[in-house]
Scaffold this motif. Structure first.
Motif, PDB file in Angstrom:
ATOM      1  N   ILE A  37       0.722  -1.070   0.048  1.00  0.00           N
ATOM      2  CA  ILE A  37       0.125   0.076  -0.129  1.00  0.00           C
ATOM      3  C   ILE A  37       0.882   1.151  -0.085  1.00  0.00           C
ATOM      4  CG2 ILE A  37      -2.120   1.292   1.049  1.00  0.00           C
ATOM      5  CD1 ILE A  37      -2.551  -1.272   2.759  1.00  0.00           C
ATOM      6  N   HIS A  38       0.582   2.240  -0.918  1.00  0.00           N
ATOM      7  CA  HIS A  38       1.412   3.485  -0.858  1.00  0.00           C
ATOM      8  C   HIS A  38       1.164   4.377   0.094  1.00  0.00           C
ATOM      9  CE1 HIS A  38       3.283   2.066  -4.656  1.00  0.00           C
ATOM     10  NE2 HIS A  38       2.220   1.709  -5.174  1.00  0.00           N
ATOM     11  N   GLU A  39       1.888   5.136   0.330  1.00  0.00           N
ATOM     12  CA  GLU A  39       1.704   6.395   1.407  1.00  0.00           C
ATOM     13  C   GLU A  39       0.839   7.308   0.756  1.00  0.00           C
ATOM     14  OE1 GLU A  39       1.767   6.528   4.417  1.00  0.00           O
ATOM     15  OE2 GLU A  39       3.452   5.559   5.207  1.00  0.00           O
ATOM     16  N   PRO A  40       0.260   8.326   1.500  1.00  0.00           N
ATOM     17  CA  PRO A  40      -0.110   8.076   2.801  1.00  0.00           C
ATOM     18  C   PRO A  40      -1.234   7.209   3.253  1.00  0.00           C
ATOM     19  CG  PRO A  40      -1.464   9.866   1.671  1.00  0.00           C
ATOM     20  CD  PRO A  40      -0.393   9.347   0.694  1.00  0.00           C
ATOM     21  N   TYR A  41      -1.871   6.290   2.279  1.00  0.00           N
ATOM     22  CA  TYR A  41      -2.776   5.476   2.632  1.00  0.00           C
ATOM     23  C   TYR A  41      -2.275   4.358   3.534  1.00  0.00           C
ATOM     24  CZ  TYR A  41      -4.409   8.149  -1.181  1.00  0.00           C
ATOM     25  OH  TYR A  41      -4.851   8.991  -2.115  1.00  0.00           O
ATOM     26  N   ARG A  42      -0.893   3.875   3.374  1.00  0.00           N
ATOM     27  CA  ARG A  42      -0.216   2.968   4.310  1.00  0.00           C
ATOM     28  C   ARG A  42      -0.533   3.103   5.677  1.00  0.00           C
ATOM     29  NH1 ARG A  42       5.135   2.904   3.190  1.00  0.00           N
ATOM     30  NH2 ARG A  42       4.521   2.056   1.011  1.00  0.00           N
ATOM     31  N   ARG A  43      -0.203   4.354   6.075  1.00  0.00           N
ATOM     32  CA  ARG A  43      -0.366   4.753   7.447  1.00  0.00           C
ATOM     33  C   ARG A  43      -1.669   4.840   8.087  1.00  0.00           C
ATOM     34  NH1 ARG A  43       2.011   9.686   7.257  1.00  0.00           N
ATOM     35  NH2 ARG A  43      -0.066  10.718   7.048  1.00  0.00           N
TER      36      ARG A  43
END
Length: 139
Positions: free
Chosen positions: A20-26
């Protein structure tokens, strides 16, 4: 195996979350740890303390929407709650007596990754493998 398997589960979690790419991962991880904080609500055996813990983890997870450190703290809080349940409460998976113990081993693996900033291990591996390829010379 009671220690190796939970560590492997934590590592698989880290690898999958790395996709999952940031900022979605956080943000996704903040939601995941908030959900984990409520895992014992339906039968953890510690009464009103289950609600109190859920409130604390939900607040810390909310702070995690903007901070990997808070997500790591929330995973460590969940680790402590797993230990309490392993010793005094009901297991997180009712039909698996040592599931809370396993969760207490798995969660710190995830927390360590969070404390390092939740970096993508898949991106890291791709970069390392790419840097080892011999460069072709074009004449």
């Amino acid at each position: 195996m009671m220690i190796i398997a939970p560590i492997l589960v934590g590592l698989v979690y880290v690898v999958l979350m790395s996709l999952i790419h940031e900022p979605y991962r956080r943000r996704f991880n903040a939601v995941m740890v908030a959900g984990a904080g409520a895992a014992y609500l339906s039968g953890g055996g510690l009464g009103v303390w289950e609600f109190a813990f859920t409130v604390v983890v939900t607040y810390v997870a909310y702070r995690g929407l903007e901070s990997w450190t808070f997500i790591g703290i929330a995973w460590l809080l969940h680790t402590g709650w797993d230990v309490v349940h392993h010793l005094k409460g009901a297991p997180i998976i009712p039909f698996a007596a040592h599931s809370s113990f396993g969760c207490a081993i798995c969660d710190p693996v995830i927390a360590i990754w969070c404390f390092t900033g939740g970096r993508s291990v898949t991106d890291f591996v791709r970069a390392r493998v790419g840097s080892r390829r011999p460069r072709s010379s074009v004449v």
